[in-house]
Design a protein around this motif. Sequence first.
Motif, PDB file in Angstrom:
ATOM      1  N   ASP A 169      24.714 -43.039 -13.763  1.00 28.94           N
ATOM      2  CA  ASP A 169      23.824 -42.113 -13.061  1.00 28.94           C
ATOM      3  C   ASP A 169      24.672 -40.938 -12.580  1.00 28.94           C
ATOM      4  O   ASP A 169      25.901 -40.960 -12.669  1.00 28.94           O
ATOM      5  CB  ASP A 169      23.042 -42.810 -11.939  1.00 28.94           C
ATOM      6  N   ALA A 196      27.449 -13.748   1.757  1.00 25.67           N
ATOM      7  CA  ALA A 196      26.903 -14.200   0.478  1.00 25.67           C
ATOM      8  C   ALA A 196      27.180 -13.128  -0.570  1.00 25.67           C
ATOM      9  O   ALA A 196      27.056 -11.941  -0.296  1.00 25.67           O
ATOM     10  CB  ALA A 196      25.413 -14.460   0.593  1.00 25.67           C
ATOM     11  N   LYS A 246      34.252 -31.410  -2.824  1.00 26.64           N
ATOM     12  CA  LYS A 246      34.763 -31.753  -1.491  1.00 26.64           C
ATOM     13  C   LYS A 246      35.433 -33.111  -1.580  1.00 26.64           C
ATOM     14  O   LYS A 246      34.823 -34.068  -2.068  1.00 26.64           O
ATOM     15  CB  LYS A 246      33.631 -31.772  -0.485  1.00 26.64           C
ATOM     16  N   VAL A 286      33.276 -36.308  -2.607  1.00 23.52           N
ATOM     17  CA  VAL A 286      32.246 -36.903  -1.748  1.00 23.52           C
ATOM     18  C   VAL A 286      30.899 -36.183  -1.849  1.00 23.52           C
ATOM     19  O   VAL A 286      29.880 -36.727  -1.437  1.00 23.52           O
ATOM     20  CB  VAL A 286      32.695 -36.986  -0.283  1.00 23.52           C
ATOM     21  N   ASN A 287      30.898 -34.983  -2.412  1.00 20.21           N
ATOM     22  CA  ASN A 287      29.593 -34.321  -2.632  1.00 20.21           C
ATOM     23  C   ASN A 287      29.155 -34.560  -4.078  1.00 20.21           C
ATOM     24  O   ASN A 287      28.859 -33.637  -4.824  1.00 20.21           O
ATOM     25  CB  ASN A 287      29.664 -32.819  -2.305  1.00 20.21           C
ATOM     26  N   LEU A 290      23.888 -33.460  -7.086  1.00 23.41           N
ATOM     27  CA  LEU A 290      23.562 -32.059  -7.326  1.00 23.41           C
ATOM     28  C   LEU A 290      22.887 -31.424  -6.112  1.00 23.41           C
ATOM     29  O   LEU A 290      22.676 -30.214  -6.095  1.00 23.41           O
ATOM     30  CB  LEU A 290      22.704 -31.919  -8.580  1.00 23.41           C
ATOM     31  N   THR A 291      22.556 -32.225  -5.091  1.00 19.93           N
ATOM     32  CA  THR A 291      22.056 -31.636  -3.839  1.00 19.93           C
ATOM     33  C   THR A 291      23.156 -30.855  -3.135  1.00 19.93           C
ATOM     34  O   THR A 291      22.886 -29.834  -2.506  1.00 19.93           O
ATOM     35  CB  THR A 291      21.609 -32.746  -2.858  1.00 19.93           C
ATOM     36  N   ASN A 292      24.379 -31.369  -3.226  1.00 16.46           N
ATOM     37  CA  ASN A 292      25.461 -30.763  -2.447  1.00 16.46           C
ATOM     38  C   ASN A 292      26.602 -30.204  -3.284  1.00 16.46           C
ATOM     39  O   ASN A 292      27.499 -29.570  -2.748  1.00 16.46           O
ATOM     40  CB  ASN A 292      26.021 -31.785  -1.449  1.00 16.46           C
ATOM     41  N   ILE A 295      26.962 -27.395  -5.681  1.00 16.20           N
ATOM     42  CA  ILE A 295      26.042 -26.291  -5.941  1.00 16.20           C
ATOM     43  C   ILE A 295      26.426 -25.562  -7.218  1.00 16.20           C
ATOM     44  O   ILE A 295      27.529 -25.009  -7.321  1.00 16.20           O
ATOM     45  CB  ILE A 295      26.064 -25.302  -4.745  1.00 16.20           C
ATOM     46  N   ILE A 296      25.532 -25.577  -8.190  1.00 16.65           N
ATOM     47  CA  ILE A 296      25.741 -24.785  -9.408  1.00 16.65           C
ATOM     48  C   ILE A 296      24.718 -23.650  -9.411  1.00 16.65           C
ATOM     49  O   ILE A 296      23.699 -23.738  -8.725  1.00 16.65           O
ATOM     50  CB  ILE A 296      25.623 -25.648 -10.684  1.00 16.65           C
ATOM     51  N   PRO A 346      30.807 -18.430   0.822  1.00 17.15           N
ATOM     52  CA  PRO A 346      30.595 -17.552   1.981  1.00 17.15           C
ATOM     53  C   PRO A 346      31.439 -17.997   3.172  1.00 17.15           C
ATOM     54  O   PRO A 346      31.965 -17.147   3.910  1.00 17.15           O
ATOM     55  CB  PRO A 346      29.104 -17.712   2.269  1.00 17.15           C
ATOM     56  N   GLU A 347      31.591 -19.306   3.350  1.00 19.31           N
ATOM     57  CA  GLU A 347      32.390 -19.810   4.475  1.00 19.31           C
ATOM     58  C   GLU A 347      33.828 -19.311   4.367  1.00 19.31           C
ATOM     59  O   GLU A 347      34.442 -18.896   5.344  1.00 19.31           O
ATOM     60  CB  GLU A 347      32.366 -21.347   4.492  1.00 19.31           C
ATOM     61  N   MET A 402      34.113 -15.517   4.853  1.00 19.82           N
ATOM     62  CA  MET A 402      33.981 -15.120   6.250  1.00 19.82           C
ATOM     63  C   MET A 402      35.292 -15.286   7.012  1.00 19.82           C
ATOM     64  O   MET A 402      35.607 -14.497   7.895  1.00 19.82           O
ATOM     65  CB  MET A 402      32.870 -15.919   6.931  1.00 19.82           C
ATOM     66  N   ARG A 405      22.666 -20.916  -2.351  1.00 17.97           N
ATOM     67  CA  ARG A 405      22.386 -20.118  -3.546  1.00 17.97           C
ATOM     68  C   ARG A 405      20.992 -19.555  -3.371  1.00 17.97           C
ATOM     69  O   ARG A 405      20.336 -19.817  -2.368  1.00 17.97           O
ATOM     70  CB  ARG A 405      22.516 -20.954  -4.820  1.00 17.97           C
ATOM     71  N   ILE A 446      28.894 -31.352   5.068  1.00 19.57           N
ATOM     72  CA  ILE A 446      29.160 -31.206   3.640  1.00 19.57           C
ATOM     73  C   ILE A 446      28.660 -29.859   3.119  1.00 19.57           C
ATOM     74  O   ILE A 446      29.077 -29.401   2.061  1.00 19.57           O
ATOM     75  CB  ILE A 446      28.533 -32.394   2.877  1.00 19.57           C
ATOM     76  N   TYR A 463      31.105 -20.877  10.565  1.00 15.36           N
ATOM     77  CA  TYR A 463      30.284 -20.017   9.704  1.00 15.36           C
ATOM     78  C   TYR A 463      28.869 -19.925  10.246  1.00 15.36           C
ATOM     79  O   TYR A 463      28.272 -18.845  10.319  1.00 15.36           O
ATOM     80  CB  TYR A 463      30.267 -20.571   8.279  1.00 15.36           C
ATOM     81  N   MET A 479      19.006 -14.925   2.637  1.00 12.98           N
ATOM     82  CA  MET A 479      20.183 -14.145   2.992  1.00 12.98           C
ATOM     83  C   MET A 479      21.197 -14.105   1.866  1.00 12.98           C
ATOM     84  O   MET A 479      22.237 -13.511   1.991  1.00 12.98           O
ATOM     85  CB  MET A 479      20.800 -14.666   4.286  1.00 12.98           C
TER      86      MET A 479
END
Lengths: 747, 293
Positions: A268, A615, A657, A664-665, A668-670, A672-673, A732-733, A736, B184, B253, B259, B289
């Motif tokens: 899976d 962003a 991450k 640990v991510n 596909l929720t966390n 990000i593609i 973005p993090e 910044m 995104r 996560i 931020y 945003m």
Amino acid sequence: MKRGPPSTGAAVQRREGLAKLTGRERYVDDLPLEDFLWGMTVRSPPPSPRGSITAIRFGRDVDWSQFVVVDHRDLPGPNVVYLIEQDQPVLAAGVVRHVHEPVLLLAHPDRDALRRAVHAVEVVVEPEAPVLDFRLPSRSDEIQYGPDNVLKHLRIEKGDVARALAQAPVVVEGEYETGAQEHVYLETQGMIAALEGEVLVIRGSMQCPYYVLNALKHALARDETRLRVIQTPTGGGFGGKEEFPSHLALHAALLALKAGRAVKMIYDRGEDMAATTKRHPARVRHRTGLTRDGRLLAQDIEVLLDGGAYVTLSPVVLSRGLIHAAGPYFCENVRIDGRAVFTNAVPFGAFRGFGAPQTLFACERHMDVIARTLGMDPALLRRVNLIRDGQSTATGQVINDGSDRVAVLERALDVSGWREKRRAHAAFNAARAPVRRGLGLATFYHGGGFTGGGEVYLKSRLQVAGLPDGRIEVRSANIEMGQGTLTVFTQIAADRLGLAPDAVVIAEADTARVPNSGPTVASRTTMVVGRLVERACDDLRRRLGLSESARGDSVRAALRDWHRAHPDQSLVGEVVYEKPPGINWDDATYRGDAYGAFAWAAYVAEVEVDLRTCAVRVTDFVAVQDIGKVINEILARGQVQGGVVQGIGWALMEECKWQDGAMVNNQLTNYIIPTSDDVPPIRVAFLETPYPHGAQGAKGLGELPIDGPAPAILNAIAEATGADPRTIPLTPERLMTIAEFGMRNAE
Amino acid sequence: MSVLLPGSRREALELLARSNGAAMPIAGGTDLLVHWPQRQEEHDRAYLDLSGIAELRPVEWTPDALVLGGLTTYWDVIRDARVGRELPLLAVAARQVGSIQIQTRGTWAGNIVNGSPAADGVPVLMAYDAVVVLESVAGREEVPLERFYEGYKQMRRRPDQLVVAIRIPRRPYTFQRFVKIGSRRAQAIAKVGLAVTHSAAGGGGWRVVAASVAPTIRRCPSIERLLEEQAAVHSPEELLPAIARDVTPIDDIRSTAEYRKLAMARVLFYDVFRGREQGAGSTDHGRRMTDNG
């Protein structure tokens, strides 16, 4: 744009396109299968990446007599997944070197019961000191490979870098880092193993059927006559199905042999992301000596790759990374020193680009850092230094391919509106709104085929059979994974013999039927293996007694006549790879012709940066490349656009991450593609300067498009904001934290 | 797993009462599906499938309120032209939920009771002073949404109660803004969500609601006070003390506390404090945003 005459391919549709479009294509999980068991893996748990297994406890709530259980003692041969070095076990035997290392295999007819059983096994690990940061030197109690945890050390040297740096009027230094990347093929890893009589048959999603065959042969101590590997339609690979499927095939095979029944294993998404390979994280340092007008005098480059817990393909990823590290420029004095180091992370492996995206990111971002230091237009800096025909690369390879690299750059600048847009952006940004715009450039190259003597070592073989009905069959081990092999091989064979595309059959990649034409990797399929298709067509024609110019009707008639004269016999044209003349590589000194041909490219990215949220949105993208010859324009554009999208993800959002050396991510929720809404118009243009030893003049294309987007995008962000980003993914993090441009400047 | 299939609201409430709170109501099922493969233990319980209860679906406009049914989907609201004119943030937020497939299945009531601090629908409902209408066999109860949450995934709904409606008062607004900062441009979970409204009508005033910066979605009283007092604010940094009083963002996560604070300050400063003047006439009620256009 230079263009040859259109090949018959212009009208050839993707051969498996309709089946995919209508959902009729059968991937491994769709194959009809009766009386089989599901297989699953028990893995070493977090938080101990390294240690000894002191106990394996089977929960009392499960009736274990219903399960097939396999551990390392069930291996008939050596407990090793056969690859460059024989260091990675099929199943952990007493020790583990990373989290999620496979320890046990379980099989059962019911998938839910199996899931519960996997959770009911407790693997107890007595922890030892792990290595988790590849950038730090290992302490003595952390050494787990050789004397220093270095998996591979390579060096390329040209000229006298120390002297040139000492004398250079300007020296610019920079350090750059790139993160791991998950392949996110749509189809997760999957494999079926079944005994058919004496023959163990493996069907599954893979790029390299013969790698799987060799791994089975070794660890199962089973000869080739009792093994057969069949690639099933593969829903994306990107390198993730280069070496990893050997593991899954071995796991399924061990369960099937012990159970005496077919076993199916389908990961899976969570297991696939947590336990399989990723792109190697990297750190690259540059020290560059230049004249005041921007001419390169010396490039001193240091590359460090995180190899993870086993050697896997890290030495060759490092090799390709180093060879591409100095960029498509001419410089008299170059030193590239690289190491791939051991860590207790889930092993890193093949991923589209294979080391080159990491080093080219550093090189191309560094070019813009240099341009800013010198106060020079980044396009001009590149134009001054782009390698000209007759000049040599870092390995001493003299480039003489007739390709006009300055023209590639100029075309990218023209199509993107470089000069006008830069002026317009400067005016827009002067208004100090919370949104800023910028344009960024990368010029780069990618070598097609295996590095150095690799293609000679592979000795690829390929057949084209003449069938009694006047059709031909191409027999190769190179597979379709969405990139277009079936269609392009059809076109190459049809063009060579003057046949209609539907007179060409592409054999299933089945090791019982097709010769070993090598792995489907390294941008080699069209360029190198496609050339074998042409030569095998020629050989077939020779066997028919036809002249070199015979095509179409005369070929069809000769095929029918031959079979009438030789009933029940087979007619096969066959060739073995031959090194093109004048290509020489010395692996001991790392000097010579690293690749038969390089494809050349210039990419331009336009971005908008929102200073409120940091962003970044890529608003326009231009991709220009000289790939020798475009064989199928729709597929070629698709390769470029897909690579750019993957590059946008790697540059801006795809972040693995880590905790204890494991991702640990892993959903596909966390992780990000990009979605289609994150993708700008991608304007693709090709130049064609034929490579005489590639099919129809083609060079490799598959990997090239992942090399350029990340540096072009970061350069655009630097231009838009004045910031100096050196690390990807530039989330973005992260932006910044480095953004000194701050909101005080936005009025 | 057992699935209960009530044909009416009455029957649903009775089944819920009889299960002693063990049955979990399902509307669109979109939150349940996300974790379904991982959470084996959730497979072995009773589910109350509400999909057959047609009476809970329609949107109703009364003279003084918009009433969403317990099964009203995001898509139902997107398609209602009056929402776009009168309470536009509902449509703006609905369009940023997951994908269109999710928007057509997911419900507003489900968004409330799922209790995610990162919900997209809840902030705009709260900024419009929505009231949650709960019903059980024992009768009806109404709880203002801003007082509905008691802690992370903790809320004032008894296991025998169903959210049968959400009532949103109709007021004229002089400022309305929804901002979702996602990872995104689509199909993202909010790293920061902000819904801000101002109404000069009786009982109105400023509402500033923040998502993904506290264990629950919540109003920001200190920021609201600065707006009510028309305090002079000259930079995003000047908002940081008020933000620190109102919310407690964390590193997780998806993002970092730092931020989240800075992005929230900058968006409030540029889009709300500076945007106050033009708010009334603006038709641009919301933005992603990541959308700089």
